[in-house]
Design a protein around this motif. Sequence first.
Motif, PDB file in Angstrom:
ATOM      1  N   LYS A 134      45.990  42.723  39.991  1.00  0.00           N
ATOM      2  CA  LYS A 134      46.712  42.200  41.150  1.00  0.00           C
ATOM      3  C   LYS A 134      46.977  40.703  41.062  1.00  0.00           C
ATOM      4  O   LYS A 134      48.064  40.230  41.435  1.00  0.00           O
ATOM      5  CB  LYS A 134      45.926  42.505  42.426  1.00  0.00           C
ATOM      6  N   TYR A 135      45.988  39.939  40.545  1.00  0.00           N
ATOM      7  CA  TYR A 135      46.103  38.480  40.574  1.00  0.00           C
ATOM      8  C   TYR A 135      46.253  37.817  39.200  1.00  0.00           C
ATOM      9  O   TYR A 135      46.710  36.680  39.119  1.00  0.00           O
ATOM     10  CB  TYR A 135      44.879  37.876  41.264  1.00  0.00           C
ATOM     11  N   PHE A 136      45.843  38.505  38.134  1.00  0.00           N
ATOM     12  CA  PHE A 136      45.832  37.865  36.819  1.00  0.00           C
ATOM     13  C   PHE A 136      46.647  38.624  35.771  1.00  0.00           C
ATOM     14  O   PHE A 136      46.475  38.401  34.572  1.00  0.00           O
ATOM     15  CB  PHE A 136      44.383  37.708  36.334  1.00  0.00           C
ATOM     16  N   ASP A 137      47.503  39.527  36.209  1.00  0.00           N
ATOM     17  CA  ASP A 137      48.352  40.308  35.293  1.00  0.00           C
ATOM     18  C   ASP A 137      47.543  41.037  34.227  1.00  0.00           C
ATOM     19  O   ASP A 137      48.014  41.235  33.101  1.00  0.00           O
ATOM     20  CB  ASP A 137      49.390  39.400  34.614  1.00  0.00           C
ATOM     21  N   GLY A 138      46.309  41.400  34.561  1.00  0.00           N
ATOM     22  CA  GLY A 138      45.466  42.146  33.629  1.00  0.00           C
ATOM     23  C   GLY A 138      45.039  41.369  32.403  1.00  0.00           C
ATOM     24  O   GLY A 138      44.637  41.958  31.395  1.00  0.00           O
ATOM     25  N   SER A 139      45.095  40.034  32.469  1.00  0.00           N
ATOM     26  CA  SER A 139      44.863  39.207  31.278  1.00  0.00           C
ATOM     27  C   SER A 139      43.400  38.847  31.021  1.00  0.00           C
ATOM     28  O   SER A 139      43.054  38.403  29.924  1.00  0.00           O
ATOM     29  CB  SER A 139      45.664  37.907  31.392  1.00  0.00           C
ATOM     30  N   LEU A 140      42.524  39.004  32.018  1.00  0.00           N
ATOM     31  CA  LEU A 140      41.142  38.559  31.863  1.00  0.00           C
ATOM     32  C   LEU A 140      40.244  39.657  31.292  1.00  0.00           C
ATOM     33  O   LEU A 140      40.473  40.843  31.516  1.00  0.00           O
ATOM     34  CB  LEU A 140      40.580  38.090  33.206  1.00  0.00           C
ATOM     35  N   ARG A 141      39.220  39.224  30.562  1.00  0.00           N
ATOM     36  CA  ARG A 141      38.230  40.137  29.988  1.00  0.00           C
ATOM     37  C   ARG A 141      36.844  39.598  30.303  1.00  0.00           C
ATOM     38  O   ARG A 141      36.578  38.411  30.142  1.00  0.00           O
ATOM     39  CB  ARG A 141      38.406  40.253  28.468  1.00  0.00           C
ATOM     40  N   ALA A 142      35.950  40.469  30.731  1.00  0.00           N
ATOM     41  CA  ALA A 142      34.583  40.030  31.029  1.00  0.00           C
ATOM     42  C   ALA A 142      33.657  41.230  31.122  1.00  0.00           C
ATOM     43  O   ALA A 142      34.087  42.340  31.456  1.00  0.00           O
ATOM     44  CB  ALA A 142      34.534  39.245  32.339  1.00  0.00           C
ATOM     45  N   LEU A 143      32.397  41.000  30.826  1.00  0.00           N
ATOM     46  CA  LEU A 143      31.360  41.988  31.094  1.00  0.00           C
ATOM     47  C   LEU A 143      30.810  41.688  32.480  1.00  0.00           C
ATOM     48  O   LEU A 143      30.880  40.549  32.959  1.00  0.00           O
ATOM     49  CB  LEU A 143      30.252  41.904  30.044  1.00  0.00           C
ATOM     50  N   LEU A 144      30.263  42.708  33.117  1.00  0.00           N
ATOM     51  CA  LEU A 144      29.857  42.587  34.515  1.00  0.00           C
ATOM     52  C   LEU A 144      28.436  43.098  34.717  1.00  0.00           C
ATOM     53  O   LEU A 144      27.996  44.013  34.024  1.00  0.00           O
ATOM     54  CB  LEU A 144      30.808  43.395  35.404  1.00  0.00           C
ATOM     55  N   ARG A 145      27.750  42.490  35.672  1.00  0.00           N
ATOM     56  CA  ARG A 145      26.418  42.986  36.019  1.00  0.00           C
ATOM     57  C   ARG A 145      26.060  42.554  37.434  1.00  0.00           C
ATOM     58  O   ARG A 145      26.610  41.593  37.972  1.00  0.00           O
ATOM     59  CB  ARG A 145      25.367  42.467  35.040  1.00  0.00           C
ATOM     60  N   ILE A 186      33.294  41.894  48.554  1.00  0.00           N
ATOM     61  CA  ILE A 186      33.001  42.108  47.136  1.00  0.00           C
ATOM     62  C   ILE A 186      34.222  41.747  46.287  1.00  0.00           C
ATOM     63  O   ILE A 186      34.097  41.195  45.188  1.00  0.00           O
ATOM     64  CB  ILE A 186      32.551  43.564  46.868  1.00  0.00           C
ATOM     65  N   GLU A 187      35.409  42.003  46.808  1.00  0.00           N
ATOM     66  CA  GLU A 187      36.625  41.634  46.080  1.00  0.00           C
ATOM     67  C   GLU A 187      36.775  40.112  46.012  1.00  0.00           C
ATOM     68  O   GLU A 187      37.178  39.562  44.985  1.00  0.00           O
ATOM     69  CB  GLU A 187      37.847  42.249  46.756  1.00  0.00           C
ATOM     70  N   ALA A 188      36.432  39.434  47.098  1.00  0.00           N
ATOM     71  CA  ALA A 188      36.579  37.977  47.147  1.00  0.00           C
ATOM     72  C   ALA A 188      35.621  37.280  46.189  1.00  0.00           C
ATOM     73  O   ALA A 188      36.005  36.342  45.479  1.00  0.00           O
ATOM     74  CB  ALA A 188      36.356  37.475  48.571  1.00  0.00           C
ATOM     75  N   VAL A 189      34.366  37.723  46.166  1.00  0.00           N
ATOM     76  CA  VAL A 189      33.404  37.066  45.278  1.00  0.00           C
ATOM     77  C   VAL A 189      33.745  37.360  43.819  1.00  0.00           C
ATOM     78  O   VAL A 189      33.580  36.504  42.940  1.00  0.00           O
ATOM     79  CB  VAL A 189      31.953  37.482  45.619  1.00  0.00           C
ATOM     80  N   MET A 190      34.274  38.550  43.542  1.00  0.00           N
ATOM     81  CA  MET A 190      34.703  38.869  42.182  1.00  0.00           C
ATOM     82  C   MET A 190      35.891  37.987  41.785  1.00  0.00           C
ATOM     83  O   MET A 190      35.937  37.441  40.677  1.00  0.00           O
ATOM     84  CB  MET A 190      35.080  40.345  42.077  1.00  0.00           C
ATOM     85  N   TYR A 191      36.842  37.831  42.695  1.00  0.00           N
ATOM     86  CA  TYR A 191      38.003  36.976  42.435  1.00  0.00           C
ATOM     87  C   TYR A 191      37.558  35.544  42.139  1.00  0.00           C
ATOM     88  O   TYR A 191      38.057  34.894  41.210  1.00  0.00           O
ATOM     89  CB  TYR A 191      38.939  36.999  43.642  1.00  0.00           C
ATOM     90  N   GLU A 219      42.072  29.517  44.652  1.00  0.00           N
ATOM     91  CA  GLU A 219      41.108  30.311  45.409  1.00  0.00           C
ATOM     92  C   GLU A 219      41.675  30.730  46.763  1.00  0.00           C
ATOM     93  O   GLU A 219      41.457  31.847  47.234  1.00  0.00           O
ATOM     94  CB  GLU A 219      39.811  29.525  45.605  1.00  0.00           C
ATOM     95  N   ARG A 220      42.434  29.831  47.377  1.00  0.00           N
ATOM     96  CA  ARG A 220      43.006  30.128  48.689  1.00  0.00           C
ATOM     97  C   ARG A 220      44.166  31.115  48.610  1.00  0.00           C
ATOM     98  O   ARG A 220      44.665  31.573  49.650  1.00  0.00           O
ATOM     99  CB  ARG A 220      43.457  28.831  49.365  1.00  0.00           C
ATOM    100  N   MET A 221      44.578  31.463  47.404  1.00  0.00           N
ATOM    101  CA  MET A 221      45.635  32.458  47.245  1.00  0.00           C
ATOM    102  C   MET A 221      45.113  33.876  47.466  1.00  0.00           C
ATOM    103  O   MET A 221      45.895  34.807  47.664  1.00  0.00           O
ATOM    104  CB  MET A 221      46.258  32.340  45.847  1.00  0.00           C
ATOM    105  N   PHE A 222      43.787  34.034  47.427  1.00  0.00           N
ATOM    106  CA  PHE A 222      43.221  35.357  47.686  1.00  0.00           C
ATOM    107  C   PHE A 222      43.484  35.725  49.141  1.00  0.00           C
ATOM    108  O   PHE A 222      43.215  34.938  50.059  1.00  0.00           O
ATOM    109  CB  PHE A 222      41.722  35.364  47.399  1.00  0.00           C
ATOM    110  N   GLU A 223      43.987  36.914  49.378  1.00  0.00           N
ATOM    111  CA  GLU A 223      44.485  37.269  50.710  1.00  0.00           C
ATOM    112  C   GLU A 223      43.418  37.283  51.802  1.00  0.00           C
ATOM    113  O   GLU A 223      43.730  37.100  52.983  1.00  0.00           O
ATOM    114  CB  GLU A 223      45.188  38.628  50.656  1.00  0.00           C
ATOM    115  N   HIS A 224      42.158  37.500  51.436  1.00  0.00           N
ATOM    116  CA  HIS A 224      41.100  37.557  52.453  1.00  0.00           C
ATOM    117  C   HIS A 224      40.139  36.372  52.332  1.00  0.00           C
ATOM    118  O   HIS A 224      38.973  36.480  52.715  1.00  0.00           O
ATOM    119  CB  HIS A 224      40.316  38.865  52.325  1.00  0.00           C
ATOM    120  N   TYR A 225      40.636  35.258  51.807  1.00  0.00           N
ATOM    121  CA  TYR A 225      39.760  34.112  51.546  1.00  0.00           C
ATOM    122  C   TYR A 225      39.036  33.640  52.806  1.00  0.00           C
ATOM    123  O   TYR A 225      37.804  33.524  52.815  1.00  0.00           O
ATOM    124  CB  TYR A 225      40.562  32.954  50.952  1.00  0.00           C
ATOM    125  N   GLU A 226      39.757  33.346  53.878  1.00  0.00           N
ATOM    126  CA  GLU A 226      39.144  32.827  55.102  1.00  0.00           C
ATOM    127  C   GLU A 226      38.193  33.852  55.716  1.00  0.00           C
ATOM    128  O   GLU A 226      37.113  33.508  56.206  1.00  0.00           O
ATOM    129  CB  GLU A 226      40.230  32.442  56.118  1.00  0.00           C
TER     130      GLU A 226
END
Length: 251
Positions: A134-145, A186-191, A219-226
Amino acid sequence: MVAKQDSEYDKVIDLKNIKGLTVFLSSRMRKSWHVKISRLSGHRTLTIPSYLENAPDEIKAALIDWALLPISNRRKESSLVRKSKANLEHRIQTYIKELNIPLRSTSVKPEVLEKRTMGCKFDLRSIFESINNKYFDGSLRALLRWGSRSSLTSYQSSRVAADGTGFHLITIAGVYNHPDVPQFAIEAVMYHEMLHIAVPPYRKNGRHVIHGPEFKRCERMFEHYEQWRDWEKRSLRTLARKMRRVPEFSS
Protein backbone atom coordinates in the motif's frame (compact mmCIF):
# COMPACT_ATOMS: atom_id res chain seq x y z
CA MET A 1 31.09 -4.18 26.63
CA VAL A 2 34.34 -6.04 25.93
CA ALA A 3 37.09 -3.40 25.92
CA LYS A 4 40.85 -3.17 26.42
CA GLN A 5 43.30 -0.32 26.71
CA ASP A 6 45.25 0.31 23.50
CA SER A 7 49.02 0.80 23.51
CA GLU A 8 49.13 2.01 19.88
CA TYR A 9 47.10 5.07 20.79
CA ASP A 10 49.17 5.49 23.96
CA LYS A 11 52.19 6.07 21.72
CA VAL A 12 50.41 8.90 19.90
CA ILE A 13 49.25 10.36 23.21
CA ASP A 14 52.82 10.27 24.54
CA LEU A 15 54.20 11.88 21.38
CA LYS A 16 51.67 14.70 21.70
CA ASN A 17 52.43 14.94 25.43
CA ILE A 18 48.72 14.67 26.23
CA LYS A 19 47.64 14.19 29.84
CA GLY A 20 44.32 12.88 31.15
CA LEU A 21 43.26 10.72 28.19
CA THR A 22 42.97 6.94 27.90
CA VAL A 23 41.87 5.04 24.79
CA PHE A 24 39.99 1.74 24.97
CA LEU A 25 39.14 -0.69 22.17
CA SER A 26 35.68 -2.26 22.06
CA SER A 27 34.97 -5.46 20.16
CA ARG A 28 31.24 -4.68 20.19
CA MET A 29 31.30 -1.21 18.67
CA ARG A 30 30.89 -1.06 14.90
CA LYS A 31 30.70 2.41 13.38
CA SER A 32 30.60 4.78 16.33
CA TRP A 33 32.84 6.00 19.13
CA HIS A 34 32.36 8.01 22.31
CA VAL A 35 34.21 9.82 25.08
CA LYS A 36 33.42 9.99 28.79
CA ILE A 37 34.77 12.56 31.23
CA SER A 38 35.21 11.92 34.94
CA ARG A 39 33.43 14.60 36.95
CA LEU A 40 35.97 14.25 39.75
CA SER A 41 39.28 14.21 37.89
CA GLY A 42 38.34 15.47 34.44
CA HIS A 43 40.08 12.41 32.96
CA ARG A 44 38.74 11.47 29.53
CA THR A 45 38.16 7.92 28.30
CA LEU A 46 37.79 7.46 24.55
CA THR A 47 36.23 4.16 23.45
CA ILE A 48 36.54 3.16 19.79
CA PRO A 49 35.86 0.05 17.66
CA SER A 50 38.64 -2.53 17.97
CA TYR A 51 39.27 -2.58 14.20
CA LEU A 52 40.62 0.99 14.50
CA GLU A 53 43.58 -0.30 16.51
CA ASN A 54 45.81 -0.23 13.43
CA ALA A 55 44.29 2.83 11.77
CA PRO A 56 46.68 5.28 10.05
CA ASP A 57 48.34 7.82 12.33
CA GLU A 58 46.23 10.65 10.91
CA ILE A 59 43.03 8.82 11.89
CA LYS A 60 44.38 8.09 15.36
CA ALA A 61 45.27 11.75 15.70
CA ALA A 62 41.79 12.78 14.50
CA LEU A 63 40.12 10.53 17.10
CA ILE A 64 42.34 11.88 19.86
CA ASP A 65 41.77 15.50 18.79
CA TRP A 66 38.01 14.80 18.73
CA ALA A 67 38.13 13.38 22.26
CA LEU A 68 39.91 16.50 23.52
CA LEU A 69 37.42 19.00 22.12
CA PRO A 70 35.55 21.10 24.71
CA ILE A 71 32.28 19.44 25.71
CA SER A 72 29.35 21.66 26.59
CA ASN A 73 25.71 22.27 25.83
CA ARG A 74 25.37 22.25 22.04
CA ARG A 75 23.81 25.72 22.06
CA LYS A 76 26.85 27.06 23.90
CA GLU A 77 29.41 25.52 21.55
CA SER A 78 31.38 28.06 19.60
CA SER A 79 31.22 27.96 15.82
CA LEU A 80 34.93 27.08 15.79
CA VAL A 81 34.39 24.01 18.00
CA ARG A 82 31.40 22.88 15.92
CA LYS A 83 33.39 23.25 12.71
CA SER A 84 36.39 21.38 14.12
CA LYS A 85 34.15 18.61 15.43
CA ALA A 86 32.35 18.23 12.10
CA ASN A 87 35.64 18.13 10.15
CA LEU A 88 37.16 15.50 12.44
CA GLU A 89 34.04 13.33 12.36
CA HIS A 90 33.86 13.56 8.58
CA ARG A 91 37.48 12.44 8.30
CA ILE A 92 36.94 9.49 10.65
CA GLN A 93 33.63 8.43 9.09
CA THR A 94 35.11 8.56 5.58
CA TYR A 95 37.89 6.21 6.66
CA ILE A 96 35.42 3.81 8.32
CA LYS A 97 33.26 3.74 5.17
CA GLU A 98 36.32 2.85 3.09
CA LEU A 99 36.92 -0.17 5.33
CA ASN A 100 33.45 -1.51 4.45
CA ILE A 101 32.98 -2.93 7.94
CA PRO A 102 30.29 -5.66 7.99
CA LEU A 103 27.34 -5.39 10.34
CA ARG A 104 27.44 -7.49 13.49
CA SER A 105 26.58 -11.12 12.82
CA THR A 106 23.61 -12.65 14.58
CA SER A 107 22.45 -16.03 15.72
CA VAL A 108 18.93 -15.26 14.47
CA LYS A 109 17.79 -17.90 11.98
CA PRO A 110 15.51 -16.47 9.25
CA GLU A 111 13.72 -19.77 8.67
CA VAL A 112 12.82 -19.97 12.37
CA LEU A 113 11.53 -16.39 12.53
CA GLU A 114 9.22 -16.92 9.56
CA LYS A 115 7.42 -19.67 11.47
CA ARG A 116 6.71 -17.42 14.47
CA THR A 117 5.08 -14.33 13.00
CA MET A 118 1.55 -15.34 14.03
CA GLY A 119 0.43 -13.74 17.28
CA CYS A 120 -2.74 -14.17 19.30
CA LYS A 121 -4.63 -11.94 16.85
CA PHE A 122 -2.34 -10.64 14.10
CA ASP A 123 0.14 -12.23 11.71
CA LEU A 124 3.13 -9.88 11.38
CA ARG A 125 3.93 -11.16 7.90
CA SER A 126 0.42 -10.40 6.63
CA ILE A 127 0.51 -6.92 8.18
CA PHE A 128 3.94 -6.24 6.68
CA GLU A 129 2.94 -7.31 3.17
CA SER A 130 -0.24 -5.25 3.30
CA ILE A 131 1.61 -2.09 4.37
CA ASN A 132 4.45 -2.79 1.95
CA ASN A 133 2.11 -2.99 -1.03
CA LYS A 134 0.00 0.00 0.00
CA TYR A 135 2.73 2.49 0.94
CA PHE A 136 6.05 1.22 -0.44
CA ASP A 137 5.11 -0.40 -3.78
CA GLY A 138 6.19 -3.77 -2.37
CA SER A 139 9.84 -2.69 -2.39
CA LEU A 140 10.84 -3.40 1.23
CA ARG A 141 12.23 -6.66 2.61
CA ALA A 142 12.55 -7.58 6.28
CA LEU A 143 12.32 -10.41 8.76
CA LEU A 144 9.77 -9.99 11.53
CA ARG A 145 9.38 -11.02 15.14
CA TRP A 146 7.41 -10.24 18.27
CA GLY A 147 9.20 -8.64 21.21
CA SER A 148 9.06 -10.09 24.70
CA ARG A 149 5.63 -10.20 26.30
CA SER A 150 4.34 -6.79 27.48
CA SER A 151 7.45 -5.01 26.10
CA LEU A 152 6.73 -1.45 24.96
CA THR A 153 9.49 -0.80 22.43
CA SER A 154 9.38 -1.67 18.73
CA TYR A 155 12.52 -1.26 16.64
CA GLN A 156 14.21 -1.98 13.32
CA SER A 157 17.80 -3.21 13.10
CA SER A 158 20.22 -4.43 10.45
CA ARG A 159 21.69 -7.89 10.95
CA VAL A 160 23.97 -10.36 9.21
CA ALA A 161 23.05 -14.04 9.02
CA ALA A 162 25.56 -16.84 9.56
CA ASP A 163 26.10 -17.10 5.79
CA GLY A 164 27.05 -13.42 5.58
CA THR A 165 23.74 -12.26 4.10
CA GLY A 166 22.53 -8.92 5.43
CA PHE A 167 18.89 -8.32 6.31
CA HIS A 168 16.57 -5.95 8.15
CA LEU A 169 14.86 -7.22 11.30
CA ILE A 170 11.71 -5.56 12.61
CA THR A 171 10.75 -6.32 16.20
CA ILE A 172 7.21 -5.36 17.22
CA ALA A 173 6.69 -4.67 20.92
CA GLY A 174 5.04 -7.57 22.73
CA VAL A 175 2.31 -5.30 24.08
CA TYR A 176 0.83 -5.25 20.56
CA ASN A 177 0.37 -9.03 20.75
CA HIS A 178 -2.94 -8.79 22.61
CA PRO A 179 -6.59 -9.28 21.55
CA ASP A 180 -7.50 -5.71 22.60
CA VAL A 181 -5.09 -4.08 20.12
CA PRO A 182 -6.99 -2.52 17.19
CA GLN A 183 -6.05 -3.17 13.57
CA PHE A 184 -4.99 0.43 12.91
CA ALA A 185 -2.50 0.31 15.82
CA ILE A 186 -0.59 -2.78 14.69
CA GLU A 187 -0.56 -1.41 11.14
CA ALA A 188 0.71 1.98 12.33
CA VAL A 189 3.58 0.61 14.40
CA MET A 190 4.57 -1.68 11.52
CA TYR A 191 4.49 1.27 9.11
CA HIS A 192 6.68 3.29 11.50
CA GLU A 193 9.35 0.58 11.67
CA MET A 194 9.22 -0.04 7.92
CA LEU A 195 9.74 3.68 7.41
CA HIS A 196 13.10 3.36 9.17
CA ILE A 197 14.18 1.13 6.27
CA ALA A 198 12.78 3.45 3.58
CA VAL A 199 14.12 6.62 5.26
CA PRO A 200 17.30 5.49 7.06
CA PRO A 201 19.12 7.48 9.76
CA TYR A 202 21.88 9.90 8.78
CA ARG A 203 24.50 12.10 10.40
CA LYS A 204 24.25 15.89 10.38
CA ASN A 205 26.66 18.24 12.13
CA GLY A 206 28.05 15.29 14.06
CA ARG A 207 24.64 14.12 15.27
CA HIS A 208 22.86 10.86 14.49
CA VAL A 209 19.42 11.83 13.12
CA ILE A 210 16.80 9.06 13.29
CA HIS A 211 13.51 10.93 13.03
CA GLY A 212 14.45 13.74 10.67
CA PRO A 213 12.07 16.09 8.82
CA GLU A 214 11.59 13.68 5.90
CA PHE A 215 10.83 10.79 8.24
CA LYS A 216 8.25 12.83 10.17
CA ARG A 217 6.65 14.04 6.95
CA CYS A 218 6.31 10.49 5.64
CA GLU A 219 5.08 9.18 8.99
CA ARG A 220 2.11 11.54 8.88
CA MET A 221 1.14 10.08 5.50
CA PHE A 222 -0.15 6.98 7.28
CA GLU A 223 -3.93 7.28 7.23
CA HIS A 224 -4.46 6.46 10.92
CA TYR A 225 -1.41 8.29 12.29
CA GLU A 226 -3.25 10.65 14.69
CA GLN A 227 -5.61 7.89 15.81
CA TRP A 228 -2.65 5.61 16.55
CA ARG A 229 -0.77 8.25 18.57
CA ASP A 230 -3.89 8.99 20.58
CA TRP A 231 -4.43 5.28 21.23
CA GLU A 232 -0.80 4.87 22.32
CA LYS A 233 -1.09 7.67 24.87
CA ARG A 234 -4.36 6.36 26.28
CA SER A 235 -3.95 2.60 26.12
CA LEU A 236 -0.43 1.27 25.56
CA ARG A 237 0.95 1.36 29.12
CA THR A 238 -2.39 0.36 30.60
CA LEU A 239 -2.42 -2.68 28.35
CA ALA A 240 1.17 -3.56 29.30
CA ARG A 241 0.26 -3.47 33.01
CA LYS A 242 -2.75 -5.66 32.30
CA MET A 243 -0.54 -8.21 30.52
CA ARG A 244 1.90 -8.30 33.44
CA ARG A 245 -0.90 -9.01 35.91
CA VAL A 246 -2.40 -11.82 33.85
CA PRO A 247 0.06 -14.71 33.18
CA GLU A 248 -1.66 -15.87 29.99
CA PHE A 249 -4.40 -14.73 27.67
CA SER A 250 -6.28 -16.97 25.32
CA SER A 251 -5.97 -16.67 21.58
